[in-house]
Design a protein around this motif. Structure first.
Motif, short mmCIF file in Angstrom:
data_model
loop_
_atom_site.label_atom_id
_atom_site.label_comp_id
_atom_site.label_asym_id
_atom_site.label_seq_id
_atom_site.Cartn_x
_atom_site.Cartn_y
_atom_site.Cartn_z
N ILE A 92 0.85 -1.18 0.00
CA ILE A 92 0.00 0.00 0.00
C ILE A 92 0.89 1.24 0.00
O ILE A 92 1.90 1.29 0.72
CB ILE A 92 -0.91 0.04 1.25
N ASP A 93 0.53 2.23 -0.80
CA ASP A 93 1.26 3.50 -0.81
C ASP A 93 1.27 4.05 0.62
O ASP A 93 0.22 4.17 1.26
CB ASP A 93 0.55 4.49 -1.74
N PRO A 94 2.46 4.36 1.18
CA PRO A 94 2.56 4.84 2.57
C PRO A 94 1.64 6.03 2.88
O PRO A 94 1.21 6.20 4.02
CB PRO A 94 4.03 5.23 2.70
N GLN A 95 1.34 6.85 1.89
CA GLN A 95 0.52 8.03 2.13
C GLN A 95 -0.93 7.71 2.43
O GLN A 95 -1.67 8.56 2.94
CB GLN A 95 0.60 8.97 0.92
N VAL A 96 -1.36 6.49 2.13
CA VAL A 96 -2.76 6.12 2.39
C VAL A 96 -2.86 4.91 3.31
O VAL A 96 -3.89 4.22 3.33
CB VAL A 96 -3.53 5.86 1.07
N ARG A 97 -1.80 4.64 4.07
CA ARG A 97 -1.87 3.55 5.02
C ARG A 97 -2.73 3.95 6.23
O ARG A 97 -3.04 5.12 6.43
CB ARG A 97 -0.46 3.16 5.50
#
Length: 327
Positions: A92-97
């Motif tokens: 998952i993209d870290p910005q939307v975890r």
């Protein structure tokens, strides 16, 4: 090929669906956030489209309202792996975890595992990523070992310090033979595939198994990292006993080592050292500034060779495993 066909579904403001050709560059971007061993979208697409027909696969991506991919999930059983053994990865993209996306994907892939009677699942996460470690542990995965990562700075590598030892090994019967002499033909590749099967005795080889010839050929000869000068074999008094394969990583000045192995009965003769020195020299002569490798943390023999050569340990990948206990 067995493959669970996912329908397009919606979860909150996100859409979960099978991957499409337009997704691969973005999937590669997400994958590269978590690894120094960079991969291209073209390579991921090649692996997807040429996945072996004898295998079993589950694959889906997550996109937001603007149709921007923010994560993916895949579970793979390749031919040769033990029955019920799967490799799983959720990225998952870290910005939307921390919004429940990973948990939702995990619940979906867990249902897939139940449907195929999966017995053992292996998950790799950066050992320095507390969030990923906690995610896997919360869902029943237990750390087994570590896939150790190390790098060699080729700008400081002095192969001459190993020349005397390698020369002695050569006098005892070692030859290093490149693809130019072996020729790029099926007979050569089948011989190398046999070397792989005979030399790979990793601690959990009973789970990972050995690839079929076609799977090996597809992911070595046809891999985007492959260059002929990066693959060569060891011949000991006329008998092929090991091989080394390495090639350039995309969009950087480094190389990756795909495999280095020697048949057990020929080990401790300096063969692996000679192969790795040759590999480092080839990479440096091709303009690489560094070369990286991965080894099982229990492979003390290869790890000691890497240390002697000057490889420096990097954060590796924790091997998280869950056994379902199904029969």
């Amino acid at each position: 090929m067995q493959e669970t066909i996912q329908e397009v579904i919606h979860f909150k403001e996100w859409t979960i669906r099978p991957p499409e050709p337009r997704d691969w560059e973005r999937i590669a971007e997400i994958a590269n956030l978590d690894s120094d061993e960079t991969v291209t979208g073209a390579e991921l697409r090649r692996r997807y489209e040429r996945f072996p027909t004898e295998g079993n696969r589950y694959y889906e991506v997550v996109e937001d309202r603007s149709e921007y991919v923010i994560g993916c999930c895949r579970a793979i059983h390749r031919p040769g792996m033990a029955e019920g053994c799967f490799y799983c990865q959720i990225q998952i993209d870290p910005q939307v975890r921390n919004h429940g996306i990973g948990a939702f994907l995990h619940d979906r892939v867990d249902k897939f595992f139940e449907s195929v009677n999966a017995k053992t699942i292996t998950f790799f996460v950066r050992e320095t990523c507390e969030i990923s470690m906690a995610f896997a542990s919360k869902r029943g995965y237990v750390q087994d070992r570590v896939l150790a990562e190390s790098k060699l700075d080729l700008t400081k590598f002095d192969s001459s310090s190993f020349a005397q030892k390698i020369e002695s090994t050569m006098k005892n019967g070692l030859e290093i033979v490149g693809m130019s002499e072996l020729e790029d033909k099926e007979e050569t590749w089948r011989m190398i595939h046999k070397l792989l099967c005979d030399s790979d005795d990793a601690p959990d080889i009973e789970l990972w198994g050995h690839p079929t010839y076609q799977d090996f050929y597809e992911n070595t000869r046809n891999a985007l990292w492959y260059v002929p000068e990066g693959l060569f074999v060891a011949r000991w008094n006329g008998e092929f006993v090991g091989f080394h394969a390495a090639g350039p990583l995309p969009d950087c000045d480094g190389w990756t080592t795909d495999y280095t192995g020697v048949i057990p009965s020929f080990r401790r003769n300096g063969i692996a050292l000679a192969l790795k020195v040759e590999g480092a020299n080839v990479a440096r002569n091709a303009g690489a500034k560094w070369i990286m490798t991965h080894n099982d943390s229990s492979n003390e023999g290869m790890l000691s060779i890497n240390i002697a050569l000057g490889f420096k340990m990097q954060p590796g990948f924790a091997q998280m495993r869950k056994n379902f206990g199904r029969v």
